[in-house]
Write a protein that holds these residues in place. Structure first.
Motif, PDB file in Angstrom:
ATOM      1  N   TRP A   1       0.835  -1.215   0.000  1.00 16.34           N
ATOM      2  CA  TRP A   1       0.000   0.000   0.000  1.00 16.34           C
ATOM      3  C   TRP A   1       0.865   1.258   0.000  1.00 16.34           C
ATOM      4  CZ3 TRP A   1      -4.686   1.748  -0.947  1.00 16.34           C
ATOM      5  CH2 TRP A   1      -5.065   2.992  -0.443  1.00 16.34           C
ATOM      6  N   LEU A   2       1.882   1.282   0.848  1.00 16.43           N
ATOM      7  CA  LEU A   2       2.730   2.472   0.944  1.00 16.43           C
ATOM      8  C   LEU A   2       3.451   2.767  -0.368  1.00 16.43           C
ATOM      9  CD1 LEU A   2       4.318   2.005   4.502  1.00 16.43           C
ATOM     10  CD2 LEU A   2       2.371   3.442   3.839  1.00 16.43           C
ATOM     11  N   ASN A   3       3.821   1.726  -1.105  1.00 14.06           N
ATOM     12  CA  ASN A   3       4.542   1.932  -2.365  1.00 14.06           C
ATOM     13  C   ASN A   3       3.719   2.672  -3.412  1.00 14.06           C
ATOM     14  OD1 ASN A   3       7.034   0.911  -1.764  1.00 14.06           O
ATOM     15  ND2 ASN A   3       6.671  -1.116  -2.611  1.00 14.06           N
ATOM     16  N   ARG A   4       2.388   2.693  -3.230  1.00 20.57           N
ATOM     17  CA  ARG A   4       1.531   3.369  -4.205  1.00 20.57           C
ATOM     18  C   ARG A   4       1.152   4.781  -3.782  1.00 20.57           C
ATOM     19  NH1 ARG A   4      -0.774  -1.763  -4.086  1.00 20.57           N
ATOM     20  NH2 ARG A   4      -2.642  -1.080  -3.007  1.00 20.57           N
ATOM     21  N   GLN A   5       1.662   5.241  -2.653  1.00 21.94           N
ATOM     22  CA  GLN A   5       1.314   6.567  -2.177  1.00 21.94           C
ATOM     23  C   GLN A   5       2.137   7.650  -2.879  1.00 21.94           C
ATOM     24  OE1 GLN A   5      -1.423   6.619  -0.229  1.00 21.94           O
ATOM     25  NE2 GLN A   5      -1.199   4.434  -0.722  1.00 21.94           N
ATOM     26  N   PRO A   6       1.561   8.853  -3.031  1.00 17.69           N
ATOM     27  CA  PRO A   6       2.297   9.958  -3.664  1.00 17.69           C
ATOM     28  C   PRO A   6       3.599  10.250  -2.911  1.00 17.69           C
ATOM     29  CG  PRO A   6      -0.024  10.505  -3.443  1.00 17.69           C
ATOM     30  CD  PRO A   6       0.188   9.241  -2.664  1.00 17.69           C
ATOM     31  N   GLY A   7       4.655  10.404  -3.645  1.00 15.02           N
ATOM     32  CA  GLY A   7       5.946  10.714  -3.032  1.00 15.02           C
ATOM     33  C   GLY A   7       6.764   9.502  -2.650  1.00 15.02           C
ATOM     34  N   ALA A   8       6.135   8.325  -2.613  1.00 13.30           N
ATOM     35  CA  ALA A   8       6.874   7.104  -2.255  1.00 13.30           C
ATOM     36  C   ALA A   8       7.711   6.644  -3.439  1.00 13.30           C
ATOM     37  CB  ALA A   8       5.910   6.004  -1.836  1.00 13.30           C
ATOM     38  N   ASP A   9       8.902   6.161  -3.156  1.00 13.55           N
ATOM     39  CA  ASP A   9       9.763   5.641  -4.218  1.00 13.55           C
ATOM     40  C   ASP A   9       9.410   4.170  -4.439  1.00 13.55           C
ATOM     41  OD1 ASP A   9      11.693   5.620  -6.176  1.00 13.55           O
ATOM     42  OD2 ASP A   9      13.316   5.119  -4.785  1.00 13.55           O
ATOM     43  N   GLY A  10       8.181   3.969  -4.891  1.00 16.72           N
ATOM     44  CA  GLY A  10       7.663   2.620  -5.044  1.00 16.72           C
ATOM     45  C   GLY A  10       7.843   2.063  -6.436  1.00 16.72           C
ATOM     46  N   SER A  11       6.982   1.115  -6.783  1.00 14.72           N
ATOM     47  CA  SER A  11       7.168   0.355  -8.013  1.00 14.72           C
ATOM     48  C   SER A  11       7.087   1.224  -9.258  1.00 14.72           C
ATOM     49  CB  SER A  11       6.132  -0.770  -8.082  1.00 14.72           C
ATOM     50  OG  SER A  11       4.818  -0.241  -7.974  1.00 14.72           O
ATOM     51  N   ILE A  12       6.146   2.191  -9.306  1.00 15.85           N
ATOM     52  CA  ILE A  12       5.978   2.955 -10.533  1.00 15.85           C
ATOM     53  C   ILE A  12       7.217   3.798 -10.832  1.00 15.85           C
ATOM     54  CG2 ILE A  12       4.841   4.924  -9.415  1.00 15.85           C
ATOM     55  CD1 ILE A  12       4.149   3.378 -12.928  1.00 15.85           C
ATOM     56  N   HIS A  13       7.857   4.349  -9.799  1.00 15.47           N
ATOM     57  CA  HIS A  13       9.080   5.124 -10.022  1.00 15.47           C
ATOM     58  C   HIS A  13      10.232   4.202 -10.430  1.00 15.47           C
ATOM     59  CE1 HIS A  13       7.266   8.815  -8.628  1.00 15.47           C
ATOM     60  NE2 HIS A  13       6.834   8.211  -7.533  1.00 15.47           N
TER      61      HIS A  13
END
Length: 249
Positions: A104-116
């Protein structure tokens, strides 16, 4: 997609459509996954059309175009567990609870998650196909945003939330946990026989989407997902000779 008119016209109640949408969101990725590996229709065969169609349709509810999904998944196979080159490495977590939270956290704005991380991988690939995957993702997500905004504006906010927004997030978390974290934890090995693990879970074979036998998929991605369990038991003596820890199953 048919759930929207069915619920708006009060033909089918919203709650069963919500449950089914969650199932389709999670299960749809498995269906598209078979298409990513050409398991529905091989190239230069009469079934190739169905392979591409199923792949394209299955990921719509996730707002994740098939071009991006296929490229990132195949790149995961090429560079499994590599901190920089594996697109799914951002799912790494110390335990199951932390893994669920991180989905869940990886999809939050500003998180350096999967999409980045996906964007960095695509830039590194740098091919026309990589650029197309990025464009497809942007167009699909912009369209989905306007579609859901229009539903909310016209009085169908609950339908937008329960048929698309929430099932998408539940599906993505389910996929990220079972297909990425569980079979690859702790992501410390990059060897052919050690980049995934054999494990047992109380969720069982179907709820875990057969990921206990994920090593078979990495060794032979042409074996359909539903056949990895019998394939694992056929291969088990060979896997043990190769140093695979098969003690869990």
């Amino acid at each position: 997609l048919a759930f929207f008119p069915l619920t708006m016209l009060d033909i089918v109640p919203l709650w069963p459509c919500f449950i089914l949408s969650c199932i389709f969101a999670a299960g749809g990725y498995i269906t598209s996954h078979e298409a990513m590996h050409d398991n529905i229709g091989r190239r230069n065969t009469k079934y190739r059309f169905w392979n591409e169609l199923v792949g394209q349709v299955s990921t719509i509810i996730l707002i994740f175009p098939f071009s991006m999904a296929r490229m990132m998944h195949l790149h995961h196979h090429y560079h499994c567990n590599h901190p920089e080159n594996d697109p799914d490495y951002t799912d790494a977590a110390p335990n199951a609870r932390a893994a669920w939270i991180k989905t869940w956290l990886n999809r939050q704005p500003g998180a350096d998650g999967s999409i980045h991380h996906y964007k960095r991988v695509l830039e590194r690939i740098g091919t026309p196909a990589a650029k197309k995957a990025l464009r497809d993702t942007a167009f699909l997500q912009i369209f989905a945003m306007f579609f859901m905004f229009a539903l909310c504006w016209t009085g169908y906010a609950f339908e937008a939330a329960l048929l698309w927004w929430l099932p998408r997030h539940i599906g993505l978390s389910y996929i990220r946990y079972w297909l990425s974290w569980a079979p690859h934890h702790p992501r410390e090995e990059m060897g052919r026989y050690t980049n995934t693990r054999v494990f047992r879970t109380v969720a069982g074979h179907w709820l875990s989407m057969g990921m206990q036998y994920h090593i078979v998929h990495h060794l032979y991605p042409g074996i359909p997902n539903h056949a990895t369990k019998p394939a694992y038991y056929e291969l088990k003596p060979i896997l043990e000779k190769r140093g695979v820890d098969c003690s869990a199953l």
